[in-house]
Enzyme design. Structure first.
Site, PDB file in Angstrom:
ATOM      1  N   CYS A 330      72.788 -34.849 -11.007  1.00 18.68           N
ATOM      2  CA  CYS A 330      73.328 -33.840 -10.963  1.00 18.68           C
ATOM      3  C   CYS A 330      74.625 -34.030 -10.117  1.00 18.68           C
ATOM      4  O   CYS A 330      75.466 -34.702 -10.054  1.00 18.68           O
ATOM      5  CB  CYS A 330      72.598 -32.355 -10.461  1.00 18.68           C
ATOM      6  N   HIS A 437      67.852 -32.493 -14.353  1.00 16.92           N
ATOM      7  CA  HIS A 437      66.615 -32.108 -13.276  1.00 16.92           C
ATOM      8  C   HIS A 437      65.498 -32.413 -14.278  1.00 16.92           C
ATOM      9  O   HIS A 437      65.413 -31.742 -15.166  1.00 16.92           O
ATOM     10  CB  HIS A 437      66.868 -30.946 -12.667  1.00 16.92           C
TER      11      HIS A 437
END
Length: 502
Positions: A330, A437
């Site tokens: 991310c 994630h």
């Protein structure tokens, strides 16, 4: 309608979330339909529900302990700090905007209907609701318009248990002082004390327990030991973020960013006896890692500039030149590229464009729209040290602002293929990046990472067996329930709830 019980704490990080999760598991084991609730949570470790909505990680843990699907109704307001004085405000899983602390404080009453709607919806679905407070109910400067501690207890007409942390010292002062700062009607709601994180001989503690009961008129319903359990956390005070733990063969360093989020991404790797996962906020803390992870962050630009200032960026670049595996998730993925542009002013006032670490041939454009979705897919043809991941499947979620794309067509080799068929992420040599994630949660993925790193050191990797993250967490929830059930007078807890113990 559900019976409710509130878990309050004398301060942050005393173990409210764990006690609430343990009670959720116990009530589930005892045959009740139980769910967690926290009206307002402040955390950077968040989760995306199946509907694509964002909520706090603690209530996800508690929902899993209760054996139910997480829902934003269990955490209608989430505050994600993005500076020392402001947060992104998320209501019912959707961003309402960035607010300074004083602005949010003045507007709190606006969010009360959302909280009540969520709570009343849960009341109709469950037998028991375990409500968690935030910080301390004795923050007298914040009591006006409170809807997360005693204010929520009143709204739900719930009795409360107050948790104190004896490991920090001063637990009796914590309990006595907290109760002393409550108003009389609030004190009547506190039906029991819980002393948490106790180490030692209980006989030595007993005189203090009897005296605090005599001083306050409130019984101690139990003492919980300092238990080493491995549950997902969201608090920046987590013990796992501190200290050197690199004694095992595989050394996994995670860069501890100032606004680090979703460090639970690396919990699956902690399950392996062959691997040490440790967090570093300065170059010397990296030691000699086999892999360096750059985690998610709530503020990519501010954290990248912080790494530039303290020398961590240069240290990561040096390790990359030496062949150390680097993996960004991310915001960490965004940092690894050549530029990060915030022309819309998502993270910076007036907009800013800065250079990245230059380890991947990609660039990132931040934008106001937030991507929130569950993701599944597979690794493509992975090169370098993690080539063993090629073709392995994963499931996780994305939660980020902006998009990342190749600097030039054909220069960036994608890392993963999503279910939709879209290729995403990037890799070059031993440097990898992706937005997903939970990408390591699948047993075959986490196991392969550890095996690849062992093999890269010329060590035998055949004995590394995949560990199911889901099964592992279920065992931890059962252990937590055992600890809480053994430490609390559950007969009394059921009495406080006005329920008959099965």
């Amino acid at each position: 309608m559900a019976n409710a019980i509130m878990i309050l704490g004398t301060m942050s990080n005393v173990g409210k979330s764990y006690v609430a999760a343990g009670l959720c598991r116990i009530f589930r084991q005892d045959g009740w339909r139980v769910c967690p609730f926290k009206s307002q949570n402040m955390a950077l470790n968040s989760f995306i529900t199946k509907e694509g909505l964002e909520m706090g990680r603690a209530q996800v843990v508690q929902a899993e302990a209760a054996g139910i699907e997480p829902s934003v109704k269990m955490n209608p307001i989430l505050l994600k700090p993005n500076s020392d004085t402001g947060s992104q405000v998320i209501v019912n899983g959707v961003v309402r905007g960035n607010m300074k602390a004083m602005e949010y404080y003045k507007r709190k009453r606006e969010f009360l209907p959302d909280i009540l709607a969520s709570y009343h919806a849960l009341e109709k679905e469950y037998d028991v609701i375990v409500i968690e407070g935030a910080g301390s109910p004795a923050e007298i400067n914040l009591k006006e318009n409170d809807f997360v501690n005693m204010g929520m207890a009143k709204l739900a007409d719930a009795p409360a248990l107050l948790v104190g942390d004896i490991d920090r010292g001063g637990v009796f002062a914590q309990l006595y002082g907290t109760v002393g700062l409550l108003e009389e009607d609030e004190r009547r709601r506190v039906r029991g004390f819980i002393v948490n994180k106790f180490r030692g001989d209980p006989r030595i503690l007993e005189p203090g327990l009897r005296q605090i009961e005599a001083l306050t008129g409130i019984p101690v319903v139990g003492t919980l030991p300092y238990a080493r359990l491995d549950l997902d956390e969201e608090d920046s005070q987590s013990e796992r973020l501190h200290g050197w733990q690199g004694e095992r063969p595989v050394k996994i360093a995670v860069v501890r960013l100032p606004h680090m989020s979703n460090y639970t991404d690396f919990a699956a790797l902690e399950q392996y006896a062959e691997a040490s996962v440790y967090y570093a906020d300065a170059p010397e803390g990296l030691h000699e890692p086999d892999i360096i992870f750059l985690p998610g962050t709530k503020n990519t630009i501010a954290d990248l500039l912080a790494l530039r200032e303290n020398g961590m960026e240069a240290a990561v670049q040096k390790h990359a030149r030496r062949g150390t595996v680097i993996f960004g998730i991310c915001g960490g993925y965004q940092m690894l590229g050549e530029t990060v542009a915030d022309l819309s002013g998502v993270e910076t006032e007036g907009g800013k464009c800065i250079r990245g670490m230059g380890l991947l041939p990609v660039r990132t454009y931040l934008g106001p729209q937030k991507r929130r979705t569950h993701i599944a897919g597979r690794f493509g043809a992975v090169s370098g040290a993690l080539a063993g991941l090629s073709g392995r499947t994963f499931a996780g979620y994305e939660i980020h602002h902006g998009r990342t794309e190749p600097v030039e067509a054909g220069r960036a080799q994608p890392l993963v293929q999503l279910e939709s068929g879209v290729w995403d992420g990037a890799q070059r040599g031993n440097v990898y990046g992706a937005y997903i994630h939970g990408i390591f949660d699948e047993a075959e993925v986490s196991g392969q990472v550890v095996r690849s790193l062992l093999a890269g050191k010329g060590m035998d990797a055949d004995g590394v067996l995949p560990v199911s993250r889901k099964d592992y967490k279920e065992r931890q929830y059962d252990r937590l329930a055992d600890v809480v059930r053994d430490g609390l007078d559950m007969e009394r807890v059921y009495g406080i709830l006005s329920l008959k113990k099965p």
